[in-house]
Design a protein around this motif. Structure first.
Motif, short mmCIF file in Angstrom:
data_model
loop_
_atom_site.label_atom_id
_atom_site.label_comp_id
_atom_site.label_asym_id
_atom_site.label_seq_id
_atom_site.Cartn_x
_atom_site.Cartn_y
_atom_site.Cartn_z
N GLU A 188 -7.70 31.14 36.32
CA GLU A 188 -5.92 32.22 37.13
C GLU A 188 -4.99 31.51 35.72
O GLU A 188 -4.74 30.02 36.12
N GLY A 189 -3.64 32.83 35.37
CA GLY A 189 -3.09 31.66 34.84
C GLY A 189 -3.13 32.81 33.05
O GLY A 189 -3.64 32.82 32.71
N GLN A 190 -2.30 32.38 32.19
CA GLN A 190 -1.85 32.99 30.95
C GLN A 190 -1.82 31.75 30.35
O GLN A 190 -1.78 30.96 29.62
N LEU A 191 -3.23 31.69 29.60
CA LEU A 191 -3.35 30.37 28.57
C LEU A 191 -4.61 30.25 27.62
O LEU A 191 -5.93 30.90 28.26
N GLY A 193 -7.72 31.08 26.05
CA GLY A 193 -9.27 30.23 25.66
C GLY A 193 -10.01 30.19 27.22
O GLY A 193 -10.35 28.74 27.90
N LEU A 194 -8.06 29.90 28.14
CA LEU A 194 -8.29 29.57 30.20
C LEU A 194 -9.93 29.86 30.28
O LEU A 194 -9.97 29.23 30.87
N GLU A 195 -10.67 30.74 30.03
CA GLU A 195 -11.69 31.53 30.30
C GLU A 195 -12.14 30.90 30.08
O GLU A 195 -13.38 30.76 31.45
N ASP A 196 -13.16 30.60 28.82
CA ASP A 196 -14.20 30.33 28.59
C ASP A 196 -13.56 28.14 29.19
O ASP A 196 -14.75 28.18 29.35
N LEU A 197 -12.59 27.88 29.16
CA LEU A 197 -12.50 26.76 29.67
C LEU A 197 -13.17 26.24 31.07
O LEU A 197 -13.47 25.58 31.50
N ALA A 198 -12.63 27.20 32.08
CA ALA A 198 -13.01 27.63 33.53
C ALA A 198 -14.35 27.66 33.50
O ALA A 198 -14.68 26.71 34.08
N PHE A 199 -14.86 28.44 32.70
CA PHE A 199 -16.85 28.90 32.66
C PHE A 199 -16.96 27.89 32.75
O PHE A 199 -18.63 27.18 32.99
N GLY A 200 -16.60 27.54 31.56
CA GLY A 200 -18.03 26.02 30.77
C GLY A 200 -17.71 24.74 31.96
O GLY A 200 -18.73 24.04 31.99
N LEU A 201 -16.52 24.12 32.27
CA LEU A 201 -16.52 23.43 32.84
C LEU A 201 -17.25 23.10 34.55
O LEU A 201 -17.98 22.61 34.96
N GLY A 202 -17.34 24.48 35.39
CA GLY A 202 -17.77 25.21 36.48
C GLY A 202 -19.76 24.42 34.92
O GLY A 202 -20.52 23.92 35.98
N ALA A 203 -19.95 25.11 34.41
CA ALA A 203 -21.06 25.00 34.41
C ALA A 203 -21.80 23.46 33.95
O ALA A 203 -22.97 22.96 33.60
N LEU A 233 -23.14 25.39 48.10
CA LEU A 233 -22.16 26.69 47.34
C LEU A 233 -20.67 25.24 47.18
O LEU A 233 -20.62 25.17 47.66
N LEU A 234 -20.72 25.63 45.67
CA LEU A 234 -19.90 24.96 44.60
C LEU A 234 -19.35 26.33 44.20
O LEU A 234 -19.74 26.88 43.48
N ARG A 235 -17.65 26.30 44.77
CA ARG A 235 -16.40 27.34 43.86
C ARG A 235 -15.35 26.26 43.49
O ARG A 235 -15.26 25.00 44.27
N GLY A 236 -15.36 27.54 42.75
CA GLY A 236 -14.06 26.31 41.74
C GLY A 236 -12.91 27.67 41.07
O GLY A 236 -13.31 28.71 40.78
N ARG A 237 -11.90 26.48 40.78
CA ARG A 237 -10.76 27.60 40.80
C ARG A 237 -10.17 26.68 39.10
O ARG A 237 -9.77 26.00 39.68
N LEU A 238 -9.73 26.94 38.20
CA LEU A 238 -9.11 26.27 37.17
C LEU A 238 -7.53 27.34 36.55
O LEU A 238 -8.02 28.77 36.22
N MET A 239 -6.71 26.72 37.16
CA MET A 239 -5.44 28.23 37.51
C MET A 239 -4.15 27.80 36.20
O MET A 239 -4.42 25.45 35.77
N LEU A 246 -4.21 23.09 36.69
CA LEU A 246 -4.42 22.69 38.11
C LEU A 246 -6.49 22.64 38.82
O LEU A 246 -6.70 24.11 37.86
N ALA A 247 -6.83 22.50 39.04
CA ALA A 247 -8.04 22.36 39.84
C ALA A 247 -8.21 22.28 41.09
O ALA A 247 -8.06 21.79 41.98
#
Length: 576
Positions: A188-191, A193-203, A233-239, A246-247
């Motif tokens: 969530e947010g305008q940065l 590469g943020l989608e790659d960061l979020a997906f990679g952090l979860g992985a 179940l583990l779920r999360g957001r990177l903002m 923020l996580a």
């Protein structure tokens, strides 16, 4: 160190060579079991004692140097060390009950971690006769000749045991294996590469959890799918908010759907901060799961970090490998290969980046993705994959992607080294025993490239049991197996889960199943393409000689290759 004989007199310690011979005999005898860390513990203790550093043998040192525990963490490792020392002490007692009395005796007194080394009881007494000396020398020569053979057989047995254990249903484990579903983190947010960061952090959090033998991870499509099979179940957001990350994480237990842990924290704006958030999340999850299910503290240690000096854009590039592996494709491959190349140039000590680059080069070599021009393009891609894999093995030898790349390179590469493949495969499954993609990767190679279908399909079946939403490539080995049979309808059903847009292999299998179905006529299949050279797509919607060349370049087991080539010849061109 001077030791005492049973009657109290001082005795001269045995020579180094004799002690090392005893260590080799102990390992070859198989009394240490299939756990490689027990052998490492024995070698460590003997090496410290022989080198004059026996007084430095302490539980904390053993935990760090033998069991790879974090040196900066609080001690709390004594339980693990005492347990392993006790098992080693019992193994030594079993060995010496039947051992050659001439061998030096290695003992670990109760209440101590430090070994004692003394000559064997058979060394006392009158000097041996010349005839006996000749017999001893002959026996020693025979031992030197057969010991390497016995040692290789012992290693093969250990590897086979680890692989077989990984295929057993988790319900048969001697302890409860928790099933944790990890949803992709939302961005969530305008940065950039943020989608790659979020997906990679979860992985990467999922990978850290999978390194525990009492946890099986999965990656379902949504919470409802997770609820069908998972315990948690583990779920999360990177903002991205106000120039900082923020996580938020939430751990939910099933079937009550109760939140057992949640956090909302400011991460910061650096790669080190992202990795600190990862370590903190994993540590918190393991502590809660460990406390709830009576797991020992040493089994809940946080992962190490190795991304110092890497900026957020570079970390985003590295994290991009995780999204690519889920859905590989040409454009993503080109962009990822370029940025990873720049990353290892700037940070040559980053083992994870070398492992990711090796996987990218492997797709270039195996499937022709963005294959560079020139007659030696495939050979160059294999060479680059081998170079990147070697660097990853040197810098991050325990990494998940490192071992995956090394295993694929060994069995699919030009060298075709089954022994190295099984070594990497066993190490991967030992470190990540309930990780579905690793199970499917190793199982499919054992089946299709080694021709060991029962063993390979058992690993794939385990992966399919653990993963509620498996990607298409999980089903490649079962599809190959079905196509080798005579039942055309079964073959068509076996290829149904494949993704024709995923890889040339999946497209090929879907096309062959359609061509042989006697009930339904062959349908136009998007992606049935010819290859103008091994591994390179030409874009022509037909199945022809290029596909045969591609199959020959793969290195499949002879029986599988012959049958697939026969079916290609029978199918002939399929019009679009």
């Amino acid at each position: 160190m001077t030791h005492r004989s049973p009657n109290g007199g001082a005795v001269v310690p045995p020579c180094h060579e004799a002690v090392l011979e005893a260590v080799a005999a102990i390992r070859a005898a198989g009394v240490l079991g299939r756990s490689p860390r027990r052998a490492r513990l024995l070698e460590y203790l003997v090496d410290r004692e022989l080198s004059g550093h026996g007084d430095e043998i302490k539980p904390h040192a053993i935990a760090v140097e033998v069991f790879d525990r974090d040196p900066g963490a609080e001690p709390g490792r004594a339980g693990l060390v005492r347990s392993e020392i006790g098992r080693l002490r019992e193994a030594l007692a079993r060995f010496y009950a039947l051992a050659d009395p001439e061998l030096p005796v290695i003992e670990i007194p109760k209440g101590s971690c430090r070994p004692t080394l003394r000559p064997g009881p058979g060394e006392a007494g009158p000097p041996p006769s010349p005839g006996l000396w000749r017999g001893v020398l002959l026996a020693g020569l025979v031992l030197l000749l057969i010991l390497p053979v016995l040692w290789r057989a012992h290693l093969r047995h250990d590897r086979d045991e680890i692989i077989a254990a990984a295929a057993r249903p988790i319900e048969e484990a001697p302890y409860r294996v928790l099933r944790v579903a990890v949803l992709p983190m939302r961005a969530e947010g305008q940065l950039s590469g943020l989608e790659d960061l979020a997906f990679g952090l979860g992985a990467e959090i999922a990978t850290d959890l999978a390194a525990r033998s009492w946890i099986a991870v999965s990656a379902p499509s949504d919470a409802e799918r997770a609820a069908e099979t998972a315990d948690y179940l583990l779920r999360g957001r990177l903002m991205w908010r106000s120039d900082a990350l923020l996580a938020q994480f939430e751990l939910i237990s099933f079937p009550q759907r109760r939140t057992v842990w949640t956090t909302f924290q400011r991460v910061g704006d650096s790669a080190e901060a992202v990795q600190a958030a990862r370590r903190d999340a994993v540590g918190q999850i393991l502590r809660r799961l460990g406390a709830a299910h009576h797991r020992a503290p040493e089994q809940a240690s946080p992962p190490a970090s190795g991304y110092g000096g890497v900026g957020l854009p570079e970390l985003s590039c590295l994290m991009g490998i995780h999204r690519y592996l889920v859905r590989p494709g040409g454009p993503a491959h080109a962009e990822l290969g370029a940025c990873l190349g720049r990353l290892v140039d700037r940070h040559p000590g980053l083992g994870e980046a070398w492992a990711a680059l090796a996987l990218v080069h492997l797709d270039e070599a195996r499937f022709g993705r963005n294959l560079r021009p020139g007659p030696d393009a495939v050979a160059a891609a294999w060479s680059d994959a081998a170079g990147a894999s070697a660097q990853a093995m040197r810098l991050a030898p325990r990494g998940l992607m490192t071992l995956q790349a090394a295993a694929m390179l060994a069995i699919e590469g030009p060298a075709h080294d089954p022994e190295s493949f099984r070594s990497h495969a066993a190490r991967l499954l030992e470190l990540y025993p309930h990780h579905p993609p690793s199970l499917a990767l190793i199982g499919s190679r054992i089946a299709a490239f080694e021709g060991r279908w029962t063993e390979g399909l058992a690993l794939v079946a385990q992966a399919l049991r653990l993963e509620p939403d498996p990607p298409g490539w999980f089903h490649v080995a079962p599809a190959f197996h079905a196509l080798m049979g005579a039942d055309a309808v079964a073959a068509r059903e076996a290829v149904r889960p494949l993704d024709p847009s995923g890889s040339p292999v999946e497209r090929l299998l879907v096309g062959l199943a359609a061509a042989r179905d006697p009930v339904a006529p062959p349908e136009p299949v998007t992606g049935l393409v010819a290859w103008t050279e091994p591994g390179r797509l030409a874009g022509v919607a037909e199945l022809g000689a290029g596909a045969a060349a591609f199959v020959r370049s793969r290195g499949y087991a002879p029986a599988l290759e012959a049958e697939i080539l026969r079916q290609i010849a029978v199918a002939g061109p399929i019009a679009p």
